[in-house]
Design a protein around this motif. Sequence first.
Motif, short mmCIF file in Angstrom:
data_model
loop_
_atom_site.label_atom_id
_atom_site.label_comp_id
_atom_site.label_asym_id
_atom_site.label_seq_id
_atom_site.Cartn_x
_atom_site.Cartn_y
_atom_site.Cartn_z
N LYS A 144 0.92 -1.14 -0.02
CA LYS A 144 0.07 -0.07 0.00
C LYS A 144 0.96 1.35 0.08
O LYS A 144 0.34 2.23 -0.75
CB LYS A 144 -1.01 -0.26 1.31
CG LYS A 144 -2.26 0.71 1.29
CD LYS A 144 -3.05 0.39 2.27
CE LYS A 144 -4.41 1.46 2.49
NZ LYS A 144 -4.81 1.45 3.76
N LEU A 145 2.13 1.32 0.74
CA LEU A 145 2.99 2.44 0.75
C LEU A 145 3.34 2.56 -0.62
O LEU A 145 3.71 3.76 -1.11
CB LEU A 145 4.07 1.98 1.69
CG LEU A 145 3.91 2.23 3.12
CD1 LEU A 145 4.94 1.94 4.22
CD2 LEU A 145 3.37 3.69 3.51
N ALA A 146 3.76 1.54 -1.36
CA ALA A 146 4.30 1.71 -2.57
C ALA A 146 3.23 2.21 -3.59
O ALA A 146 4.03 2.66 -4.82
CB ALA A 146 4.72 0.37 -2.96
N PRO A 167 5.28 5.61 -7.73
CA PRO A 167 4.33 4.88 -7.06
C PRO A 167 3.83 3.78 -8.15
O PRO A 167 3.73 4.05 -9.54
CB PRO A 167 3.41 5.94 -6.92
CG PRO A 167 3.72 7.01 -7.55
CD PRO A 167 4.84 6.93 -8.09
N PHE A 168 3.57 2.84 -7.71
CA PHE A 168 3.03 1.68 -8.60
C PHE A 168 1.35 1.16 -8.45
O PHE A 168 0.87 1.10 -7.10
CB PHE A 168 3.40 0.31 -8.05
CG PHE A 168 5.02 0.37 -8.25
CD1 PHE A 168 5.60 0.23 -9.44
CD2 PHE A 168 5.86 0.56 -7.17
CE1 PHE A 168 6.90 0.09 -9.77
CE2 PHE A 168 7.30 0.73 -7.16
CZ PHE A 168 7.90 0.38 -8.69
N ALA A 169 0.66 1.43 -9.46
CA ALA A 169 -0.83 1.24 -9.42
C ALA A 169 -0.95 -0.09 -9.31
O ALA A 169 -2.00 -0.52 -8.89
CB ALA A 169 -1.45 2.00 -10.76
N ARG A 170 -0.23 -0.98 -9.78
CA ARG A 170 -0.24 -2.26 -9.95
C ARG A 170 0.95 -3.07 -9.43
O ARG A 170 1.95 -2.63 -10.02
CB ARG A 170 -0.69 -3.02 -11.14
CG ARG A 170 -1.13 -4.52 -11.02
CD ARG A 170 -1.24 -4.92 -12.61
NE ARG A 170 -1.50 -6.38 -12.41
CZ ARG A 170 -0.37 -7.19 -12.37
NH1 ARG A 170 0.90 -6.78 -12.46
NH2 ARG A 170 -0.54 -8.64 -12.12
N LEU A 171 0.97 -3.96 -8.48
CA LEU A 171 2.28 -4.63 -8.19
C LEU A 171 1.98 -6.01 -8.62
O LEU A 171 0.81 -6.64 -8.61
CB LEU A 171 2.23 -4.54 -6.84
CG LEU A 171 2.86 -3.32 -6.40
CD1 LEU A 171 2.78 -2.91 -4.89
CD2 LEU A 171 4.36 -3.08 -6.72
N PRO A 172 3.23 -6.87 -9.09
CA PRO A 172 2.98 -8.28 -9.26
C PRO A 172 2.81 -9.11 -8.02
O PRO A 172 2.64 -8.94 -7.10
CB PRO A 172 4.49 -8.60 -9.77
CG PRO A 172 5.20 -7.70 -9.28
CD PRO A 172 4.59 -6.23 -9.05
#
Length: 397
Positions: A48-50, A73-78
């Motif tokens: 969530k922080l990312a 920031p990442f909207a989607r993470l693997p």
Amino acid sequence: MNLDHPLPLLGGLSPDDFMRRHWQRKPLLIRQAIPGFRPPLTLAAVKKLARRDDVESRLIWRENGEWRMEHGPFARLPRDNEGDWTLLVQGVDLHSDAAAELMQQFRFIPDARLDDVMISIASHGGGVGPHFDSYDVFLLQAAGEREWRYGRQKDLGLQPGLPLKILSRFEPEHTAVLAPGDMLYLPPQAAHDGVAVGDGCMTISIGFRAPSQADLARGLLEAAADQVMARVGLLGGPYGDPPLPGPRLSGLYRDPGQPAVDHPAQVPDGLIEATLATADKLRFDEALAARFLGCWLTEPGNAAVFDPPSDQPPDIEAQWPAQGRLQLDRRSRMLYRGKQLFINGETAGAAAEPALRKLADARALDCADPLCARLSDSARTQLADWLDAGWLHYRPE
Ligand code: SIN
Ligand code: CO
């Protein structure tokens, strides 16, 4: 903290022993440094922080054998099953009280050296590759397992053309699989490579900054320049406020002995000599170094945004509370040297009185502490300002 008492955190060494034998010198693997360790954040909270744009994060993975890196920031993470990846989130201590609390255990090292808490999470096989860092780090395994290979090698040559630092030749001396609560201390320049064993690996890096000589020189010169501006009544930067005692620099250059010249474009000797003589008058002394270091090292990062107090703080100027305590916000940085006191990039208006030094060292001050009875009016005003700014909190319990 008792500096000559053995600590589980340091594998049975005392802080004194650790600093003498390992700090800046050699790695130390500590099994169960923090027995029964529970991570300060869940994996989901780290992800969530990312997603936030005020948090520095990086995603590192390999694609067809090639290293890849992207900044957040990442909207989607693997997901875990999408290859081997590592997500690194910087400055977690600014966003989590529990992460900031963890740093407290390492305060046998001067705060001036403390940098931040970074948390990495990784899927099976995830890692950032064999590399070295320029600072000291404690790598605390928080969840899952990670295999570390590490050692001290002379050849620190890097593979060219990669988006991250990867050693060309990695010759580890040691291998260890770390489980939650285990910790590895690495001094600067130690070669290391940590690879997640299984999914759900979380590693916490408690990092210590080492300023470059160039930063120290530039900072001291800036501080000297600020002092000059402040003393001649022109606006200076943060290092000139309030001005430190120093030489008078209000005169003008005089050249009554200047001979007639047949090379008018040449800069005259007298002006060169006067410039060097003026530079000699500047005082590069302890007070100036402390001023620069205190302001610079307490400067809050961009991510340190203070919230104004949610409840009206007590009016400590009018009436000192009989109980409760004052506690520094987790984002506040406070240092002192002699009478000089620094907080969040500023020189405090009050001198570093014993109670204020205690607040800086313990990051909290019991209102019933006898030292509080000796607080000066200016110190109380200062504390009241910090309460209003959200740099300090009053806890009634
Ligand atoms: C990590 O936490 O994955 C990497 C930390 C490091 O090697 O410095
Ligand atoms: Co590293």
